[in-house]
Design a protein around this motif. Structure first.
Motif, mmCIF file in Angstrom:
data_model
loop_
_atom_site.group_PDB
_atom_site.id
_atom_site.type_symbol
_atom_site.label_atom_id
_atom_site.label_comp_id
_atom_site.label_asym_id
_atom_site.label_seq_id
_atom_site.Cartn_x
_atom_site.Cartn_y
_atom_site.Cartn_z
ATOM 1 N N VAL A 1 9.458 61.027 34.704
ATOM 2 C CA VAL A 1 8.586 60.570 33.616
ATOM 3 C C VAL A 1 7.494 61.614 33.350
ATOM 4 N N ASP A 2 6.921 62.153 34.404
ATOM 5 C CA ASP A 2 5.874 63.171 34.241
ATOM 6 C C ASP A 2 6.405 64.593 34.300
ATOM 7 N N THR A 3 7.575 64.793 34.889
ATOM 8 C CA THR A 3 8.134 66.152 35.000
ATOM 9 C C THR A 3 9.604 66.167 34.558
ATOM 10 N N PRO A 4 9.840 65.869 33.276
ATOM 11 C CA PRO A 4 11.229 65.825 32.779
ATOM 12 C C PRO A 4 11.928 67.178 32.870
ATOM 13 N N GLU A 5 11.151 68.272 32.971
ATOM 14 C CA GLU A 5 11.758 69.613 33.048
ATOM 15 C C GLU A 5 12.587 69.796 34.307
ATOM 16 N N ARG A 6 12.438 68.870 35.289
ATOM 17 C CA ARG A 6 13.282 68.964 36.492
ATOM 18 C C ARG A 6 14.755 68.850 36.156
ATOM 19 N N ILE A 7 15.051 68.199 35.021
ATOM 20 C CA ILE A 7 16.460 68.098 34.609
ATOM 21 C C ILE A 7 17.006 69.477 34.267
ATOM 22 N N ASN A 8 16.181 70.320 33.642
ATOM 23 C CA ASN A 8 16.601 71.698 33.350
ATOM 24 C C ASN A 8 16.655 72.547 34.614
ATOM 25 N N GLU A 9 15.664 72.339 35.472
ATOM 26 C CA GLU A 9 15.528 73.208 36.647
ATOM 27 C C GLU A 9 16.586 72.915 37.705
ATOM 28 N N GLY A 10 16.908 71.629 37.878
ATOM 29 C CA GLY A 10 17.873 71.273 38.921
ATOM 30 C C GLY A 10 18.637 70.029 38.540
ATOM 31 N N PRO A 11 19.590 70.162 37.598
ATOM 32 C CA PRO A 11 20.265 68.961 37.088
ATOM 33 C C PRO A 11 21.005 68.176 38.172
ATOM 34 N N TYR A 12 21.453 68.869 39.236
ATOM 35 C CA TYR A 12 22.221 68.178 40.287
ATOM 36 C C TYR A 12 21.345 67.779 41.472
ATOM 37 N N GLU A 13 20.060 68.154 41.438
ATOM 38 C CA GLU A 13 19.195 67.847 42.584
ATOM 39 C C GLU A 13 17.988 67.026 42.126
#
Lengths: 129, 351
Positions: free
Chosen positions: A85-97
Motif C-alpha cells: 500500500v505504501d511501497t507499490p514499487e516493490r512489485i517492480n523491484e521484486g515481483p516474485y519476492e
C-alpha cells in the motif's frame, strides 16, 4: 525476463507458489510488471473473503493504467501484502519476492497442479510478444 | 506505423514503443515514467515530438486568414514569437489546439497534434479559399525535439553560441548545433522552462545525441502526459474535442473578441458544463471515462487522470455540470463501483 521453474502461472500473468500447508502465495510475473511500468497503486482483497478461480480480486495500477489481478484458484484470502500500500514499487523491484500480493487457502490442491508450468507460461508470453 | 527520424535511437535506448496516432513512439525508456517525470521537474529531459505536424501559411492575406480561421489572434504576434491557439469547427467546438509562430509579416508556422494534421490541413485549406494565401504541409520536413526542465537553458547554452538569457518565453531564434541548422523556440508542454528545437530530419539524431550527451534524460510520451496534466495543460482528444467549447474552460483567454470561423455557435452558447481540475481526497486514481458524482447524482466524466509523480496526489481533469464547478466543491469519482471523494481545484496541480 525471469520465469522461475518452481512456480505455477496463469495466462493472465499471475504466479502461484505452493501450496504449503494448504496455502498458496500469488503475485504478478516479471513480464507483467515490465509491461505495466512503474506501479504506483495497489488495491488488495479483504482477508477472509471467499474467492472463485478467475475472480478479479486485486488491482495493480501503473502511471498509465489499471490492471485487474485474478484469483488463480478458489479458496479464502489468508493474508495480503499490506506493505505494498505504501511501497507499490516493490512489485517492480521484486515481483516474485517482496512484491507478492496475497495468499489463498486453497479449496482444492489439484487446481494448483492444473495451472501452467514455467514452459507453458513462457509460450503465453512468446505469443503476446 | 509511421516512424520519426529518431526511431532507431528509441529502439537502441530500449524505449517501450507504442502506437500513438499511427506513429511508433516511446511511451517510456528503461528509466520509467516516474524517473523521467522527476528529471523534467528537477533537471532536464528531452522528448522526440517529431510526430507533430508543421503547416506553413504564407501569402499577403496570411494574417487576415489566420485571424479568422483561429481563435487567438496571430496578428498580435511580433516576428519570431509564438502563441497557443485553437482551431474552431462550425459547431462551437474544436478541430485541434495549435501553436502558431509568426515567421514573417505574412508567413506563419502552425504546429498541430499528430492525430489531427489531416483535419487541420483540410480546415485551413477550406477557409483559405477566400484568402490570398497558401497552406503547405511541412510535417515531413521537420523533426521536433523538446528539451524541458529547469536546467534546460544552462544545458542548451553549453552547446550553442547564442545568449539564451535574451530569449524570452514564446520567442524563437535560428542557430546551429554541431553544424546542424536549428530553430529554437522557448516553449513547451511541461510547465517548466524549456525549448522546442525544429531541425531537418537528417540532423535529428545528431541534435538528440548532443543534448543527451550533455545530460538530458530521454523521456517518453508517458512522462509528457503526466507532466502536462500536472501543469494543468489540456490534451486534444481528452479535455478538448469537437464538442467542447473553450469558453467553458480556463483556456477562454485564447478566444479573442473578433470575427472568427464558427463564432455564432461558440460565442453565444451557455456553459451547461465546465472543465475543472480534481484532486482526490480519498485513496484511488481517477482515469479517463470514470464518472463524476455529486451527492450520488452523476454530473460528468474524467477526461485525464493520474497519480502525480511529483506530489503523489491523485489528480484529474473532468467535464462536469457548471453548478458543481466552483473551486472547493466536494464531489466523488466512481472507481470500480466505489464513490471515492474528491475536490474541485484550479490547476496547475503543483507549485
Amino acid at each position: 525476463m525471469q520465469i522461475p521453474e518452481n512456480l505455477r502461472f496463469t495466462a493472465s500473468h499471475e504466479w502461484v507458489a505452493g501450496p504449503e500447508d494448504g496455502v498458496v502465495t500469488v503475485g504478478v510475473t516479471d513480464y507483467a510488471q515490465d509491461q505495466l511500468g512503474d506501479v504506483v497503486f495497489v488495491e488488495l482483497p479483504e482477508v477472509g473473503s471467499e474467492v472463485a478461480a478467475g475472480d478479479a480480486v486485486a488491482v495493480v495500477e501503473s502511471v498509465k493504467t489499471a490492471s485487474d489481478i485474478y484469483a488463480p484458484v478458489a479458496g479464502s484470502i489468508e493474508a495480503v501484502n499490506d506493505e505494498l500500500v505504501d511501497t507499490p514499487e516493490r512489485i517492480n523491484e521484486g515481483p516474485y519476492e517482496a512484491g507478492w500480493l496475497f495468499r489463498i487457502r486453497v479449496a482444492d490442491a489439484a487446481a494448483v497442479a492444473a495451472l501452467l508450468d514455467a514452459a507453458g507460461y513462457r509460450r503465453v508470453v512468446e505469443d503476446e510478444a | 506505423m509511421k516512424r520519426t527520424p529518431l526511431y532507431d535511437t528509441h529502439i537502441a535506448l530500449g524505449g517501450r514503443m507504442v502506437d500513438f496516432a499511427g506513429w511508433a513512439m516511446p511511451v517510456h525508456y528503461p528509466s520509467g515514467i516516474q524517473q523521467e517525470h522527476i528529471a523534467v521537474r528537477s533537471d532536464v529531459g528531452i522528448f522526440d515530438v517529431s510526430h507533430m505536424g508543421e503547416i506553413r501559411v504564407l501569402g499577403e492575406d496570411a494574417t487576415a486568414f489566420l485571424r479568422f480561421a483561429t481563435l487567438n489572434d496571430p496578428g498580435r504576434l511580433k516576428l519570431g514569437r509564438g502563441q497557443y491557439n485553437m482551431l474552431p469547427n462550425d459547431r462551437g467546438g474544436l478541430i485541434d489546439d495549435l501553436y502558431v509562430y509568426r515567421e514573417k509579416d505574412d508567413e506563419y508556422l502552425v504546429v498541430a497534434n499528430a492525430a489531427n494534421v489531416d483535419a487541420v490541413l483540410a480546415q485551413l485549406r477550406a477557409v483559405a479559399e477566400a484568402y490570398r494565401c497558401h497552406v503547405v504541409d511541412e510535417s515531413a520536413t521537420w523533426a521536433l525535439l523538446a528539451l524541458q526542465g529547469p536546467g534546460s537553458a544552462l544545458l542548451l547554452g553549453r552547446v550553442i553560441q547564442d545568449d539564451l538569457t535574451q530569449l524570452r518565453k514564446n520567442a524563437t531564434l535560428t542557430t546551429t548545433l554541431s553544424g546542424c541548422p536549428v530553430r529554437v523556440s522557448r516553449t513547451g508542454y511541461t510547465g517548466e522552462d524549456g525549448f522546442e528545437l525544429f531541425c531537418h530530419p537528417n540532423d535529428a539524431a545528431i541534435v538528440w545525441d548532443v543534448l543527451t550527451d550533455a545530460g538530458a534524460l530521454p523521456c517518453g510520451l508517458g512522462a509528457r502526459d503526466t507532466l502536462r496534466l500536472e501543469a494543468g495543460f489540456p490534451l486534444y482528444g481528452h479535455e478538448l474535442d469537437a464538442t467542447t467549447n473553450p469558453l467553458c474552460t480556463e483556456f477562454d483567454w485564447v478566444v479573442k473578441d473578433k470575427p472568427f470561423f464558427g463564432r455564432d455557435a461558440m460565442w453565444g452558447a451557455a456553459c451547461e458544463r465546465r472543465l475543472v481540475g480534481l484532486r482526490m481526497t480519498d485513496r484511488g486514481i481517477p482515469r479517463q471515462g470514470y464518472q463524476v458524482f455529486r451527492e450520488g447524482v452523476p454530473i460528468g466524466n474524467v477526461t485525464s487522470g493520474t497519480l502525480s509523480p511529483l506530489t503523489r496526489e491523485s489528480i484529474a481533469f473532468a467535464w462536469i455540470d457548471a453548478s458543481a464547478a466552483d473551486e472547493g466543491t466536494e464531489i466523488a469519482v466512481e472507481i470500480r463501483g466505489q464513490q471515492v471523494g474528491a475536490t474541485v481545484v484550479k490547476p496547475p496541480f503543483f507549485g
